[in-house]
Design an enzyme around this catalytic site. Structure first.
Site, PDB file in Angstrom:
ATOM      1  N   HIS B  74       0.656  -1.144   0.088  1.00 29.25           N
ATOM      2  CA  HIS B  74      -0.077  -0.055   0.128  1.00 29.25           C
ATOM      3  C   HIS B  74       0.892   1.297   0.036  1.00 29.25           C
ATOM      4  CE1 HIS B  74      -2.261   3.145   2.357  1.00 29.25           C
ATOM      5  NE2 HIS B  74      -3.114   2.935   1.466  1.00 29.25           N
ATOM      6  N   GLU B  77       1.828   1.977  -3.409  1.00 27.96           N
ATOM      7  CA  GLU B  77       0.786   2.473  -4.060  1.00 27.96           C
ATOM      8  C   GLU B  77       0.730   4.003  -4.077  1.00 27.96           C
ATOM      9  OE1 GLU B  77      -3.306   1.724  -2.572  1.00 27.96           O
ATOM     10  OE2 GLU B  77      -3.549   3.583  -3.245  1.00 27.96           O
ATOM     11  N   HIS B  78       1.013   4.433  -2.735  1.00 31.94           N
ATOM     12  CA  HIS B  78       1.275   5.961  -2.612  1.00 31.94           C
ATOM     13  C   HIS B  78       2.313   6.495  -3.199  1.00 31.94           C
ATOM     14  CE1 HIS B  78      -1.686   6.989   0.942  1.00 31.94           C
ATOM     15  NE2 HIS B  78      -1.941   5.963   0.383  1.00 31.94           N
ATOM     16  N   GLU B 154      -3.685   7.916   7.653  1.00 33.78           N
ATOM     17  CA  GLU B 154      -4.725   7.202   6.946  1.00 33.78           C
ATOM     18  C   GLU B 154      -5.087   6.028   7.807  1.00 33.78           C
ATOM     19  OE1 GLU B 154      -3.611   5.714   3.019  1.00 33.78           O
ATOM     20  OE2 GLU B 154      -5.566   4.809   2.875  1.00 33.78           O
TER      21      GLU B 154
END
Lengths: 445, 456
Positions: B74, B77-78, B154
């Site tokens: 993840h 992904e950022h 997040e």
């Protein structure tokens, strides 16, 4: 009637298919008014399905004080039992019938309106049964006390649960701060829900669910004549008019206040502080809508390319999201900006947010920000209307807000016509930092 | 309703008990190509509007991570938005936005995907950008240091301050001892704190390659022209050897497991999950997964489905119910039943209520009319699904990532239509048993700082 519109639609479809940059939308047809109800249709022939939205002018803004939740519960119970001289259905029977049709049927209530949404196949037997069911739900809800009691318990449990969640608590306090005594400032509470009775719900239904307060929007594979008939069927069991409904109080512009009077701190033991800032703004039919909407894209509406996101997230890593939006409707809607960040960064994040918004109000966007906003909004217009669901949202919003039926055709043009001056002037006309309510929820450092 | 199986998205959530099925004309309007570098391309034509969805799916999600660097899929992904030699940090989003595009990305346990939606003449621009970052990603340590802070925010937002997520996290970590499904997609906070830019770079070097990617394009496109465009932009990227994926098979469970989670909340929650089979790409004719999908729908597929009818409406044990099963995944499947307890009810009462409802299915079976209702719903969904160009690409990509072909979508739908009440009863009896059961309980704690304002 049916054939009259065929060439129009064919040409529109061909235009969509042949010219890649075409931005014309399918035409919105206005149906003949029936018992005061209005109807609108967009015919889309490519899929054998139909989407309907029934808007009733019976939203939470009509909640009497101390009876917050009345409009919501009146709407929520529409599909939980019906009874009329022609017969009765329990909530279980309604749910089974909807499922047997392979249809979706949902009810909901917003600040401004109650909504019934239906999606079904457009085959005539299926859609007739779905529409028949919707007509009974709209006109003859039974408001069984046992069902009401259960729903009150469920909603109360949901409210108490929400009370433990930072975003909910922030939102409610912010709404109260901005709306003040206007009915939308009062959220439903366990107490206000507990006091509601079945007869009050029935009375609210009788008073507000009238055909002259209904708009039916349809998108799908049906003809104009079929749509006209279905629209009439939907509302024909409702009373056409009723006693006068007192006007809503005026929603005033947020006043100029000292920082101390505008700012609310809510201690809350969450890991993040949640911040909201905003004030009352404009109605959707305001002529300054486009400058404000395009400007807000540059300020906080454009996701990763917006100034707020850039300052808060990209440059400083302070938050996962930072945003701003206008929520205009029939009433003056609000302007709101927000973010969430770990507690020890809250005051820094609030400073960045305040500074960013203040500077935008003072100077508007740069030319390159304006160009970028227009490029995105204009180039991206086809994505706003590329399926039935999105078309329905557009038709319903145009109808509800009394906008011209060619709004989608002129949308891109109106976006492109916006200037930096117009944005700056409009932001200064409607927003002001010394009028912004600020709510900060979190552990105080 | 809550979502127990965590999917991490940049911007949105999707869920459906019927996440499967075929389009009526799927063989005529869907086209498949392979590039010589191993990239798979699937094009779904849909000419309803002049827009297109362009998605790149990498077969690498949190199930490919190892302890100590959980969350790195993840995080990468950022970082994919942080620049290449040609496109500097932050520019990717600006360039897509200038084309009027909408874009985002999401990471799940099974895969990581990136997408843009644009007016159709802009497809080549976004494709050029997406292909560029498949091979030229080039972020610096300073960008990483800021972005890992964003990811921690997040996690605070979605998990630390969210009792549903905390419960789900403990549930997964308890149900699975060895399978990497036990780790949250966003990663454990301690792993995020200790994440290094080099971890993310290594992840990129391992998994971002044309031979580990599938491009799915849906919308108003000409397939042959689009194929040539894909060749032009993605065709020159070199394949490379992917790391060996070790099986990491979960050991057999030998009895009930239970976990209690104390978190700020008002009401208690109870979730029961059973380990059940998933659909295997080489076992597409095995009916058990289809029967389990239908079982979940009989329990919670419509307003008057069994769990809602009995637990919420009749017995008032729960305020909300939820049943889920997803037969399409790379890792082990779970059958999930969860409830929000009604005030004054105990966890024991709620558990007994769930068990009674499930036992009724196992002992007496389901009605023909119940099953028909679900099957009609699956058929009408085939039409509704065509309304969304984006949704069609999502369906194809998710299916492909789990090792299936989009061509199997028809078979899946056909077989779902043929499942009998007896088959639904049989899987309930066979699989919803205590030996593979994990129970998670949310034990609500008052937040010290707030006093029930809703009661005012």
């Amino acid at each position: 009637m049916k054939t009259d519109f065929k060439p129009l639609i064919l040409s529109a479809l061909m235009a969509l298919a042949l010219i890649s940059s075409v931005q014309a939308a399918l035409p919105i047809e206005q149906l003949d008014s029936f018992h005061g109800a209005k109807g609108y249709l967009v015919q889309t022939k490519t899929l054998p399905m139909l989407d309907i939205e029934i808007s009733i002018d019976a939203g939470s803004r009509y909640d009497p004080s101390a009876k917050s939740g009345l409009a919501s519960l009146t709407g929520a119970l529409l599909n939980k039992g019906i009874r009329s001289s022609k017969g009765a259905l329990t909530e279980d029977q309604i749910a089974d019938q909807v499922a047997d049709l392979g249809a979706d049927l949902s009810v909901g209530v917003t600040g401004e309106r109650a909504l019934i949404r239906i999606r079904c196949l457009s085959r005539s037997d299926i859609r007739d049964r779905a529409v028949g069911l919707a007509r009974q739900i709209l006109s003859n809800p039974s408001y069984e006390p046992a069902v009401l009691n259960r729903e009150k318990q469920r909603i109360s449990a949901g409210l108490l649960e929400a009370e433990t969640k930072p975003d909910f608590v922030l939102e409610r306090r912010f709404k109260k701060a901005v709306y003040g005594d206007y009915p939308l400032g009062n959220a439903m509470t366990v107490k206000s829900i507990a006091a509601l009775t079945a007869s009050e719900l029935k009375q609210f239904h009788q008073q507000f669910y009238r055909s002259d307060r209904v708009i039916v929007s349809m998108v799908g594979d049906i003809s104009r004549a079929e749509a006209q008939e279905m629209m009439q069927t939907l509302v024909k069991d409702l009373p056409a008019t009723g006693s006068a409904i007192p006007p809503l109080p005026e929603l005033f512009r947020s006043p100029i206040e000292s920082t101390a009077d505008r700012e609310i701190q809510i201690p809350f033991d969450s890991q993040q502080a949640h911040i909201a800032m905003g004030m009352t703004a404009i109605a959707r039919n305001n002529p300054d809508y486009f400058p404000l909407m395009v400007g807000n894209y540059a300020l906080g509406g454009g996701g990763f390319v917006s100034r707020l996101m850039n300052e808060v997230r990209e440059k400083r890593g302070l938050a996962y999201s930072a945003f701003s939006y206008f929520a205009p409707g029939q009433d003056n809607g609000i302007f709101q900006a927000g973010l969430q960040t770990k507690n020890d960064q809250a005051s820094m994040a609030l400073d960045v947010m305040t500074e960013t918004i203040a500077q935008f109000i003072a100077k508007g966007p740069t030319q390159s920000e304006l160009d970028a906003a227009k490029a995105n909004l204009a180039n991206g217009f086809p994505l706003r209307i590329d399926n039935n669901r999105k078309l329905l949202d557009n038709v319903s919003s145009i109808a509800w807000n009394g906008l011209p039926l060619n709004t989608l055709d002129t949308w891109t043009e109106q976006v492109n016509a916006v200037t930096r001056d117009q944005i700056e002037t409009a932001f200064q006309k409607y927003l002001a930092m010394d009028r912004m309510k600020i709510v900060v929820l979190g552990a105080k450092q | 309703m809550r979502h127990y199986l965590q999917l991490l998205f940049f911007g949105f959530l999707f869920t459906s008990p019927f996440a499967l099925g075929a389009s009526p004309q799927s063989s005529n309007d869907t086209h498949e190509y392979f590039l010589s570098n191993g990239l798979k391309l699937i094009i779904r034509e849909d000419h309803r509007a002049p827009t297109v969805a362009h998605m790149v799916w990498y077969r690498a999600g949190s199930m490919d991570e190892f302890n100590g660097t959980t969350g790195v899929a993840h995080v990468l992904e950022h970082m994919m938005f942080k620049g290449t030699d040609k496109v500097k940090a932050g520019e990717f989003s600006r360039l897509v936005a200038a084309e009027g595009g909408r874009e985002n990305a999401f990471t799940t346990r099974d895969y990581t995907a990136f997408f843009q939606q644009v007016e159709k003449t802009k497809l080549n621009k976004v494709m050029e950008l997406e292909a560029d970052r498949m091979v030229h990603l080039n972020f610096d340590d300073a960008e990483f240091a800021k972005e890992i802070q964003v990811v921690m925010e997040e996690r605070r937002l979605r998990t630390e301050d969210n009792p549903d997520s905390l419960l789900n996290e403990s549930l997964m970590a308890t149900a699975f001892m060895s399978s990497p499904y036990r780790h949250p997609v966003i990663g454990w906070m301690n792993d995020l704190i200790n994440m290094k830019a080099s971890d993310a770079r290594q992840w990129y070097q391992y998994w971002y390659a044309p031979n580990n990617a599938t491009v799915v394009i849906s919308g108003d496109v000409d397939p042959e022209k689009t194929y040539r465009l894909v060749e032009k932009y993605y065709g020159g990227i070199q394949a490379h050897a992917l790391p060996v994926r070790k099986p990491q098979i979960e050991p057999e469970q030998k009895g009930v497991k239970q976990v209690h989670v104390k978190a700020p909340a008002d009401g208690a929650q109870l979730v029961m999950v059973w380990k059940v089979p998933r659909l295997q790409p080489d076992g597409i004719n095995n009916d058990e997964p289809y029967a389990l999908e239908l079982l979940a729908a009989v329990l919670d597929g419509y307003d008057n489905a069994r769990l809602n009818r009995t637990l919420v409406k009749q017995e008032r044990l729960a305020d909300n119910v939820d049943a889920q099963y997803d037969m399409i995944s790379r890792g082990p499947a779970l059958f999930i039943v969860g409830v929000d307890l009604a005030k004054g009810k105990t966890v024991a009462q709620a558990e007994a209520g769930i068990r009674k409802t499930l036992a009724e299915v196992a002992d007496k079976g389901v009605l023909d009319s119940e099953l028909k209702r679900i099957q009609i719903r699956l058929l009408s969904n085939q039409v509704y699904k065509r309304d969304s160009i984006f949704g069609q690409a999502m369906e194809i990509g998710g299916f492909e990532m789990a090792g299936f072909s989009w061509k199997d979508l028809d078979t899946v739908l056909e077989r779902m239509q043929k499942i009998t009440p007896a088959q639904v009863q049989a899987v309930a009896k066979k699989y919803l048993v205590d030996t593979t059961l994990t129970i998670a309980i949310l034990d609500p704690q008052a937040r010290q700082s707030t006093k029930a304002e809703a009661q005012k």
